[in-house]
Enzyme design. Structure first.
Site, PDB file in Angstrom:
ATOM      1  N   ASP A 113       0.841  -1.203   0.000  1.00 22.34           N
ATOM      2  CA  ASP A 113       0.000   0.000   0.000  1.00 22.34           C
ATOM      3  C   ASP A 113       0.868   1.243   0.000  1.00 22.34           C
ATOM      4  O   ASP A 113       0.471   2.296   0.502  1.00 22.34           O
ATOM      5  CB  ASP A 113      -0.924  -0.027   1.224  1.00 22.34           C
ATOM      6  CG  ASP A 113      -2.059   0.975   1.100  1.00 22.34           C
ATOM      7  OD1 ASP A 113      -2.620   1.367   2.148  1.00 22.34           O
ATOM      8  OD2 ASP A 113      -2.366   1.395  -0.034  1.00 22.34           O
ATOM      9  N   LYS A 162       3.049   3.416  -5.673  1.00 22.75           N
ATOM     10  CA  LYS A 162       2.498   2.420  -6.608  1.00 22.75           C
ATOM     11  C   LYS A 162       3.577   1.923  -7.581  1.00 22.75           C
ATOM     12  O   LYS A 162       3.493   0.790  -8.033  1.00 22.75           O
ATOM     13  CB  LYS A 162       1.295   3.009  -7.337  1.00 22.75           C
ATOM     14  CG  LYS A 162       0.244   3.584  -6.382  1.00 22.75           C
ATOM     15  CD  LYS A 162      -0.047   2.671  -5.164  1.00 22.75           C
ATOM     16  CE  LYS A 162      -0.698   3.404  -4.019  1.00 22.75           C
ATOM     17  NZ  LYS A 162      -0.713   2.625  -2.758  1.00 22.75           N
ATOM     18  N   ASP A 219      -3.134  -3.075  -2.591  1.00 21.59           N
ATOM     19  CA  ASP A 219      -4.180  -2.061  -2.668  1.00 21.59           C
ATOM     20  C   ASP A 219      -3.986  -1.212  -3.931  1.00 21.59           C
ATOM     21  O   ASP A 219      -2.874  -1.139  -4.475  1.00 21.59           O
ATOM     22  CB  ASP A 219      -4.135  -1.155  -1.431  1.00 21.59           C
ATOM     23  CG  ASP A 219      -5.349  -0.223  -1.349  1.00 21.59           C
ATOM     24  OD1 ASP A 219      -5.219   0.852  -0.757  1.00 21.59           O
ATOM     25  OD2 ASP A 219      -6.420  -0.583  -1.894  1.00 21.59           O
ATOM     26  N   ASN A 220      -5.055  -0.574  -4.412  1.00 15.70           N
ATOM     27  CA  ASN A 220      -4.982   0.451  -5.461  1.00 15.70           C
ATOM     28  C   ASN A 220      -4.523  -0.044  -6.822  1.00 15.70           C
ATOM     29  O   ASN A 220      -3.906   0.718  -7.576  1.00 15.70           O
ATOM     30  CB  ASN A 220      -4.041   1.599  -5.031  1.00 15.70           C
ATOM     31  CG  ASN A 220      -4.353   2.123  -3.669  1.00 15.70           C
ATOM     32  OD1 ASN A 220      -3.541   2.051  -2.755  1.00 15.70           O
ATOM     33  ND2 ASN A 220      -5.554   2.633  -3.498  1.00 15.70           N
ATOM     34  N   GLU A 224     -11.372   4.106  -1.617  1.00 14.22           N
ATOM     35  CA  GLU A 224     -11.859   4.415  -0.270  1.00 14.22           C
ATOM     36  C   GLU A 224     -12.722   5.687  -0.255  1.00 14.22           C
ATOM     37  O   GLU A 224     -12.359   6.707  -0.811  1.00 14.22           O
ATOM     38  CB  GLU A 224     -10.694   4.569   0.735  1.00 14.22           C
ATOM     39  CG  GLU A 224      -9.541   5.451   0.302  1.00 14.22           C
ATOM     40  CD  GLU A 224      -8.435   4.706  -0.398  1.00 14.22           C
ATOM     41  OE1 GLU A 224      -8.698   3.653  -0.995  1.00 14.22           O
ATOM     42  OE2 GLU A 224      -7.303   5.180  -0.380  1.00 14.22           O
TER      43      GLU A 224
END
Ligand SMILES: Nc1ncnc2c1ncn2CCOCCNC(=O)c1cc(-c2ccc(F)cc2)cc(O)c1O
Ligand SMILES: [Mg+2]
Length: 214
Positions: free
Chosen positions: A141, A144, A169-170, A199
């Site tokens: 997380d 990136k 995540d993401n 989120e």
């Protein structure tokens, strides 16, 4: 001096959450981010997916890359068995300072080791510094564009074993295209996408769960 968003988030936790109650810390942060100020926590929707992966795995050793304010740290650590350990890496010292206080408010400081610094610097030192053999679960997380190089680094450093789970995540927003391409096409991973939303928004996002096959 002006307070920062992490400091305002910490204030909300100290005013509204019950000390030693991780669920109330999580709920307070989600309320703050829904009604006061957006913040880049994994959030409640993706957080439930995270919870189910952690509960199913019952991991003894967890690595989290990117602590931010400690929201996912608290979610994960609150589900760990008594002697399990979570190491979480945060690059930004200000975020780390806030996260330490939020983790302590939740009463989870004995299960969590928060390390300040860059993932690329610390991953090669995990074994010698913290006596880690392999990680059962890694929650990605952080930056990136570090997901892929850090995954390759963990492979090279022998930190993954047959069955180790990477949860990222993401993978849609902000997006990690090179990482996704790698785990989805490599014969060394079984990868699965859990569709969700960014989120506290209606934008698409999701978590990618990748099992290392050794
Ligand atoms: N130990 C380490 N080593 C290296 N680097 C490290 C580190 N520790 C931290 N860092 C630095 C980066 O940490 C934060 C990374 N997270 C995000 O950037 C993020 C952004 C959004 C987002 C923002 C704006 C939008 F419009 C839409 C989405 C949403 C998310 O859920 C995110 O997680
Ligand atoms: Mg994130």
């Amino acid at each position: 001096t002006q307070s920062t968003r992490p400091q305002r988030l910490l204030g909300a936790v100290q005013q509204n959450a019950t000390r030693g109650d991780p669920r109330s810390v999580v709920k307070t942060i989600d309320q703050f981010c829904k009604h006061k100020e957006w913040a880049m926590n994994v959030g409640d929707e993706k957080g439930c997916i995270l919870d189910s992966v952690v509960s199913e795995l019952n991991p003894a050793t967890v690595l989290e890359l990117g602590t931010y304010c400690g929201y996912s740290t608290v979610r994960i650590a609150s589900l760990l068995p008594p002697h399990a350990r979570l190491i979480t890496l945060e690059f930004n010292p200000h975020f780390a300072a806030v996260a330490r206080q939020i983790i302590a408010w939740a009463g989870l400081q004995d299960k969590v080791l928060l390390v300040e610094g860059a993932s690329g610097d610390w991953i090669p030192k995990m074994k010698e510094q913290f006596g880690v053999k392999t990680f059962d679960l890694v929650f990605l997380d952080h930056w990136k564009d570090r997901y892929l190089p850090d995954t390759k680094l963990m492979e090279e450093c022998g930190l993954l074993r047959k069955g180790s789970v990477l949860l990222a995540d993401n993978v849609v927003c902000p997006g990690t295209p090179d990482y996704l391409q790698y785990v989805r096409n490599s014969p060394r991973y079984n990868s699965q996408y859990f569709r969700s939303h960014l989120e506290y928004t209606k934008a698409e996002d999701g978590l990618e769960k990748s099992v290392f096959l050794g």
